[in-house]
Design a protein around this motif. Structure first.
Motif, mmCIF file in Angstrom:
data_model
loop_
_atom_site.group_PDB
_atom_site.id
_atom_site.type_symbol
_atom_site.label_atom_id
_atom_site.label_comp_id
_atom_site.label_asym_id
_atom_site.label_seq_id
_atom_site.Cartn_x
_atom_site.Cartn_y
_atom_site.Cartn_z
ATOM 1 N N UNK A 65 -0.357 -28.895 10.017
ATOM 2 C CA UNK A 65 0.932 -28.712 10.691
ATOM 3 C C UNK A 65 1.056 -27.369 11.389
ATOM 4 N N UNK A 66 0.348 -26.350 10.888
ATOM 5 C CA UNK A 66 0.410 -25.034 11.522
ATOM 6 C C UNK A 66 -0.829 -24.230 11.145
ATOM 7 N N UNK A 67 -1.263 -23.407 12.088
ATOM 8 C CA UNK A 67 -2.396 -22.510 11.847
ATOM 9 C C UNK A 67 -1.976 -21.100 12.226
ATOM 10 N N UNK A 68 -2.142 -20.165 11.296
ATOM 11 C CA UNK A 68 -1.882 -18.754 11.577
ATOM 12 C C UNK A 68 -3.202 -18.023 11.698
ATOM 13 N N UNK A 69 -3.370 -17.298 12.791
ATOM 14 C CA UNK A 69 -4.554 -16.475 13.015
ATOM 15 C C UNK A 69 -4.142 -15.031 12.784
ATOM 16 N N UNK A 70 -4.708 -14.399 11.761
ATOM 17 C CA UNK A 70 -4.338 -13.039 11.388
ATOM 18 C C UNK A 70 -5.101 -12.005 12.195
ATOM 19 N N UNK A 71 -4.580 -10.772 12.204
ATOM 20 C CA UNK A 71 -5.179 -9.717 13.017
ATOM 21 C C UNK A 71 -6.599 -9.384 12.591
ATOM 22 N N UNK A 72 -6.958 -9.668 11.328
ATOM 23 C CA UNK A 72 -8.319 -9.384 10.869
ATOM 24 C C UNK A 72 -9.262 -10.551 11.106
ATOM 25 N N UNK A 73 -8.782 -11.576 11.808
ATOM 26 C CA UNK A 73 -9.640 -12.714 12.124
ATOM 27 C C UNK A 73 -9.605 -13.816 11.090
ATOM 28 N N UNK A 74 -8.887 -13.619 9.988
ATOM 29 C CA UNK A 74 -8.785 -14.661 8.982
ATOM 30 C C UNK A 74 -7.767 -15.708 9.400
ATOM 31 N N UNK A 75 -7.839 -16.869 8.772
ATOM 32 C CA UNK A 75 -6.963 -17.975 9.127
ATOM 33 C C UNK A 75 -6.172 -18.450 7.913
ATOM 34 N N UNK A 76 -4.943 -18.919 8.167
ATOM 35 C CA UNK A 76 -4.166 -19.629 7.167
ATOM 36 C C UNK A 76 -3.781 -20.970 7.787
ATOM 37 N N UNK A 77 -4.191 -22.055 7.139
ATOM 38 C CA UNK A 77 -3.872 -23.391 7.630
ATOM 39 C C UNK A 77 -2.906 -24.066 6.669
ATOM 40 N N UNK A 78 -1.822 -24.595 7.212
ATOM 41 C CA UNK A 78 -0.845 -25.332 6.416
ATOM 42 C C UNK A 78 -1.090 -26.819 6.643
#
Length: 403
Positions: A65-78
Motif C-alpha cells: 500500500x505504501x513504500x517509504x524511501x529513507x535518506x540512508x537508502x533503506x526502505x519501509x514497505x507497508x
C-alpha cells in the motif's frame, strides 16, 4: 472509552504474524525532538527487485500500500494482507479483517525487521506520547497512530508549518526517533554545477553489477561524476520508476532517491494538447470536470501535470515517461502527499454512488488521494459508526475498516 494500556501492550507483544522475523533493536538515544532523517513516499515499482520478490514470495495475495524511501537508502514497505489472514494472538488463532505488515529493508534489499501494525485511536495514546508531542511540537496535530507488534508506536503528525513528521516511540511511550516527509527526494550530498558526464560504458563494474542485481531489467539513462568524486547514476526501472542512485568513488552504493529535480531544472513546457493520451484519459476519468492548466516534462522524461478540479482544488499529478500515474501533491508542491485531501464534492461519481447505495444515510466526513492514486474515504453511517472505505483510482470499491 479509552482502551486500558496494559492489555493493549500485552496484545501488541503477543501479536506475532506467522511470517514475521526478528525485530531490529530500538534506538537508545535520548529523547529529542530533532528529526533524525527524512523519507519520501515512492511507488512500489521503485523497490529493488530483491525486495519486491521477497514480498511476493512471503506475502502471497498481499498488496503493497505504501513504500517509504529513507535518506540512508533503506526502505519501509507497508503491506496489507488479504482479509481473513490468520494470525497468532495470545496463543489463540484468530482471523483479522485487516492486517498490515511493516517491513524494513536495508539499502541492498535485506530484510531487517517485520512487524504487524494495528490502528490506535489518538485518544488512546499513552500520556507520555501526547505530552512529548505537545511539548516538542507546539501546534502540531496528530493525524494517525499505529501500535506495532513489538509494543512500539508509530505516530504521524502535521506540524504548525504544514510539514509531516513520523515519530517512533517505544512500548513505554519514550521517544526514539523522528523522520520528516520530504517531497523533493532524499539526497545524500549537495549537487552543484560541476558535474562531469560519464559514459555509461565507463562506469565501474561494481556499479553496473549492483544495478543489474538489485534492479533487474532497469535501463541506465545517464551518469555524472560530482565535485566530491561520487557518482550519480540515473535509471528507469523495469516498472517505469525513475531513480537516482549515488555511489562512492570506489563504486560502492551509498543512497537512492526517486526524484532528480534537485540535480537540475531541465523542465520543458508541454502543451496540454500534446500530452500522452493515457495522461489526459487518467485526469478525465479521475477528475471529471477538471481543467489542466499546465504541464512540464522533467529531466528524466516524466511528466508533471497541474490541474484545477471542478471544486477548485489545485493539484499536481506526476506520471512516468509512458504516462502511468505515480503520485499526487498539493498545488504548491510543498508537501507531495502520501495522502492529498480531496474535497468531498469533488469525489468521482461512482465513489459517491457506491456510498449512497451501500450506506444509506451515511455522511462522507473526509477523503484523501493516496500516492498510488487510490482513495480513502471516511464516512459516518446512519448508526454513527465511523468507517474508512478504500477505492481504486477509478472508484472501484476495495475494502472497508473501522476508523
Amino acid at each position: 472509552m479509552k482502551i486500558p494500556q496494559k492489555p493493549l501492550i500485552a496484545f501488541a507483544l503477543s501479536f506475532v504474524m506467522f511470517s514475521c522475523t526478528n525485530n531490529g533493536p530500538g534506538s537508545s538515544s535520548p529523547a529529542t525532538s530533532a528529526v533524525n532523517s527524512t523519507y519520501e513516499v515512492v511507488a512500489a515499482s521503485a523497490l529493488p527487485t530483491t525486495i519486491s520478490t521477497y514480498i511476493t514470495s512471503k506475502y502471497a495475495g498481499a498488496t503493497t500500500t505504501q513504500v517509504n524511501l529513507n535518506s540512508d537508502g533503506t526502505y519501509v514497505a507497508y503491506v496489507a494482507l488479504p482479509a481473513g489472514t490468520t494470525v497468532k494472538m495470545s496463543s489463540v488463532m484468530a482471523k483479522m479483517s485487516s492486517v498490515m505488515a511493516k517491513l524494513e529493508f536495508t539499502a541492498k534489499g535485506t530484510l531487517e525487521s517485520a512487524k504487524t501494525e494495528t490502528i490506535v485511536a489518538v485518544a488512546d495514546l499513552l500520556p507520555a506520547i501526547t505530552t512529548y508531542i505537545t511539548t516538542n511540537y507546539s501546534g502540531a496535530t496528530i493525524t494517525s497512530a499505529h501500535l506495532e507488534s513489538d509494543g512500539g508506536f508509530d505516530v504521524l503528525i502535521t506540524v504548525a508549518d504544514g510539514s509531516k513528521i513520523k515519530l517512533n516511540f517505544n512500548v513505554a511511550g519514550t521517544f526514539e526517533s523522528a523522520s520528516a516527509f520530504k517531497a523533493n527526494g532524499n539526497h545524500k550530498h549537495k549537487h552543484d554545477s560541476n558535474q562531469i558526464p560519464v559514459a555509461i560504458a565507463d562506469l565501474a563494474a561494481s556499479i553496473t553489477t549492483y544495478i543489474k542485481t538489485d534492479y533487474t531489467g532497469a535501463t541506465i539513462t545517464s551518469a555524472h561524476k560530482e565535485s566530491d568524486n561520487t557518482f550519480d547514476v540515473f535509471i528507469i526501472t523495469a516498472a517505469g520508476a525513475n531513480l537516482n542512485l549515488n555511489f562512492s568513488t570506489a563504486g560502492e552504493f551509498l543512497s537512492v532517491s526517486s526524484n532528480g529535480d534537485n540535480h537540475s531544472n531541465n523542465e520543458t513546457q508541454v502543451a496540454v494538447a500534446d500530452l500522452l493520451a493515457n495522461i489526459t484519459a487518467y485526469t478525465t476519468t479521475n477528475y471529471a470536470g477538471a481543467t489542466i492548466t499546465s504541464a512540464q516534462k522533467d529531466w528524466n522524461g516524466g511528466f508533471e501535470v497541474h490541474l484545477t478540479t471542478a471544486a477548485g482544488v489545485r493539484l499536481e499529478l506526476n506520471f512516468t515517461t509512458t504516462g502511468e500515474f505515480v503520485v499526487g501533491s498539493d498545488s504548491n508542491n510543498n508537501h507531495a502527499a502520501s495522502m492529498v485531501s480531496v474535497i468531498v464534492t469533488d469525489l468521482i461519481a461512482n465513489i459517491k454512488a457506491y456510498i449512497t447505495t451501500n450506506y444509506a444515510g451515511a455522511t462522507i466526513t473526509s477523503a484523501h488521494l493516496e500516492s498510488d492514486g487510490s482513495y480513502d474515504v471516511l464516512i459516518t453511517t446512519a448508526t454513527k459508526a465511523e468507517l474508512k472505505l478504500n477505492f481504486t483510482a477509478t472508484g472501484v470499491f476495495v475494502g472497508v475498516a473501522n476508523n
